[in-house]
Design a protein around this motif. Structure first.
Motif, short mmCIF file in Angstrom:
data_model
loop_
_atom_site.label_atom_id
_atom_site.label_comp_id
_atom_site.label_asym_id
_atom_site.label_seq_id
_atom_site.Cartn_x
_atom_site.Cartn_y
_atom_site.Cartn_z
N GLY A 7 98.41 91.25 28.52
CA GLY A 7 97.76 90.77 27.31
C GLY A 7 96.92 89.56 27.65
O GLY A 7 97.35 88.69 28.40
N PHE A 8 95.72 89.48 27.11
CA PHE A 8 94.84 88.36 27.42
C PHE A 8 93.88 88.14 26.25
O PHE A 8 93.71 88.99 25.38
CB PHE A 8 94.05 88.61 28.71
N TYR A 9 93.26 86.98 26.25
CA TYR A 9 92.33 86.63 25.17
C TYR A 9 90.92 87.00 25.59
O TYR A 9 90.46 86.68 26.69
CB TYR A 9 92.39 85.14 24.85
N SER A 10 90.22 87.68 24.70
CA SER A 10 88.82 88.05 24.94
C SER A 10 87.91 87.08 24.21
O SER A 10 87.93 87.00 22.97
CB SER A 10 88.56 89.48 24.46
N PHE A 98 82.25 93.80 25.77
CA PHE A 98 83.58 93.56 26.33
C PHE A 98 83.85 94.46 27.53
O PHE A 98 84.24 93.99 28.61
CB PHE A 98 84.63 93.79 25.25
N VAL A 99 83.65 95.76 27.38
CA VAL A 99 84.04 96.69 28.45
C VAL A 99 83.05 96.68 29.60
O VAL A 99 83.42 96.96 30.74
CB VAL A 99 84.23 98.11 27.87
N SER A 100 81.81 96.34 29.35
CA SER A 100 80.80 96.37 30.41
C SER A 100 80.70 95.06 31.19
O SER A 100 80.32 95.07 32.36
CB SER A 100 79.42 96.71 29.82
N LYS A 101 81.08 93.94 30.55
CA LYS A 101 80.93 92.64 31.21
C LYS A 101 82.26 91.90 31.37
O LYS A 101 82.67 91.55 32.48
CB LYS A 101 79.94 91.78 30.43
N GLU A 102 82.92 91.64 30.26
CA GLU A 102 84.09 90.77 30.31
C GLU A 102 85.28 91.43 31.00
O GLU A 102 85.95 90.81 31.84
CB GLU A 102 84.48 90.34 28.91
N LEU A 103 85.55 92.68 30.67
CA LEU A 103 86.72 93.37 31.24
C LEU A 103 86.68 93.42 32.76
O LEU A 103 87.67 93.05 33.41
CB LEU A 103 86.84 94.77 30.65
N SER A 105 85.16 91.50 34.86
CA SER A 105 85.29 90.14 35.40
C SER A 105 86.74 89.67 35.37
O SER A 105 87.24 89.09 36.33
CB SER A 105 84.41 89.18 34.60
N ILE A 106 87.43 89.96 34.28
CA ILE A 106 88.83 89.56 34.16
C ILE A 106 89.70 90.35 35.12
O ILE A 106 90.57 89.79 35.81
CB ILE A 106 89.31 89.72 32.70
N ALA A 107 89.49 91.66 35.19
CA ALA A 107 90.29 92.49 36.09
C ALA A 107 90.11 92.07 37.54
O ALA A 107 91.07 92.00 38.31
CB ALA A 107 89.92 93.96 35.92
N GLU A 108 88.88 91.76 37.93
CA GLU A 108 88.61 91.38 39.31
C GLU A 108 89.17 90.00 39.64
O GLU A 108 89.50 89.72 40.80
CB GLU A 108 87.10 91.43 39.56
N ALA A 109 89.30 89.14 38.64
CA ALA A 109 89.87 87.82 38.86
C ALA A 109 91.39 87.87 38.95
O ALA A 109 92.00 87.10 39.71
CB ALA A 109 89.45 86.88 37.73
#
Length: 264
Positions: A7-10, A98-103, A105-109
């Motif tokens: 779970g994480f904040y978007s 969200f799915v094209s940019k933020e997701l 980036s978060i997964a890779e971090a």
């Protein structure tokens, strides 16, 4: 094998969201067991998208994707996007962004997953098949391969089963020719490509008894005329999990995973 329920904040969506992540643990750690930061590897990653009535947990509950991923040494990221059709819907429902940019980036971090195109893939079923092709067609520089299983690929079919909800999702903007129209996106990609061999590879399958079968055939014919690389399979099957469980294995076997392992 590690299964992480995350779970994480978007910031994009302005709310807390969920994703499930499968990580082949033995491959992510080095031989000495000292962790990802010392000699580990960034794993090839499949962003696996859910359908209209599903969520981030459904692939895990309805298929053996965890076992399939471990056998093939690929990480799998499964986000939740509700009934968004992977599209931006107003100010606080920007699911495409969200799915094209933020997701990614978060997964890779957070996880040892690929940050380069050669190790990044996307797939999905029904609405998720639409989302997978939309990502690869609009962002061909980011995804090496994309797969659609019984995808909702044609706006005619989407409107038929969504009714008034389609207008809520896609708004009053004309669908034909827009950034939400996969037929138009495929045409733009093909016309703008100097080298079609450098474009993402596409995999498409649909059961012959599926209510989206005709839509899939129309998209197949369109893409073949454009000369894009697309592997197509059809055969007996409905819009059901026994079909998708069998064909996600075919998708994983089709992905160029042997080229995708990279040192961190």
């Amino acid at each position: 094998m590690a299964l992480i329920q995350c779970g994480f904040y978007s910031d994009i969506l302005s709310l807390s969201v969920s994703m499930n992540v499968i990580v082949p643990q033995a491959l992510a750690m080095n031989a000495g067991g000292t962790g990802w930061e010392n000699g580990g590897r960034r794993l090839p990653v499949l962003y696996l998208l859910h359908g209209l009535s599903d969520d981030h947990s459904t692939w895990l509950r309805r298929t053996s994707i965890e076992r399939y991923a471990e056998e093939r040494g690929v990480a799998v990221v499964m986000p939740e996007v509700h009934r968004s059709f992977y599209s931006d819907i107003g100010k606080h429902r920007q699911y495409w962004t969200f799915v094209s940019k933020e997701l990614p980036s978060i997964a890779e971090a957070l996880f040892p997953v690929a940050t380069d195109r050669s190790g990044r893939f996307v797939a999905g079923l029904s609405m998720g098949g639409y989302g997978a092709f939309k990502l690869a067609l609009r962002l061909p520089e980011r995804y090496a391969s994309a797969a659609s299983l019984s995808g909702a690929l044609d706006f005619a079919g989407i409107g038929a089963f969504m009714g008034d909800e389609a207008q809520e999702v896609f708004g009053d903007r004309p669908a034909a020719g827009s950034d939400n129209d996969l037929f138009a996106l495929a045409e733009r990609l093909a016309r703008g490509a100097a080298d079609k061999e450098a474009l993402p590879a596409f995999y498409q399958c649909c059961g012959t008894e599926d209510f989206l079968y005709d839509d899939n055939r129309r998209f197949l014919d369109h893409v073949r005329k454009l000369g894009l690389s697309l592997t197509y399979e059809e055969g007996p099957g409905t819009h059901a999990w026994d079909y998708w469980d069998a064909h996600i294995r075919k998708v994983l076997d089709w992905l160029p995973l042997e080229k995708a392992n990279r040192p961190i």
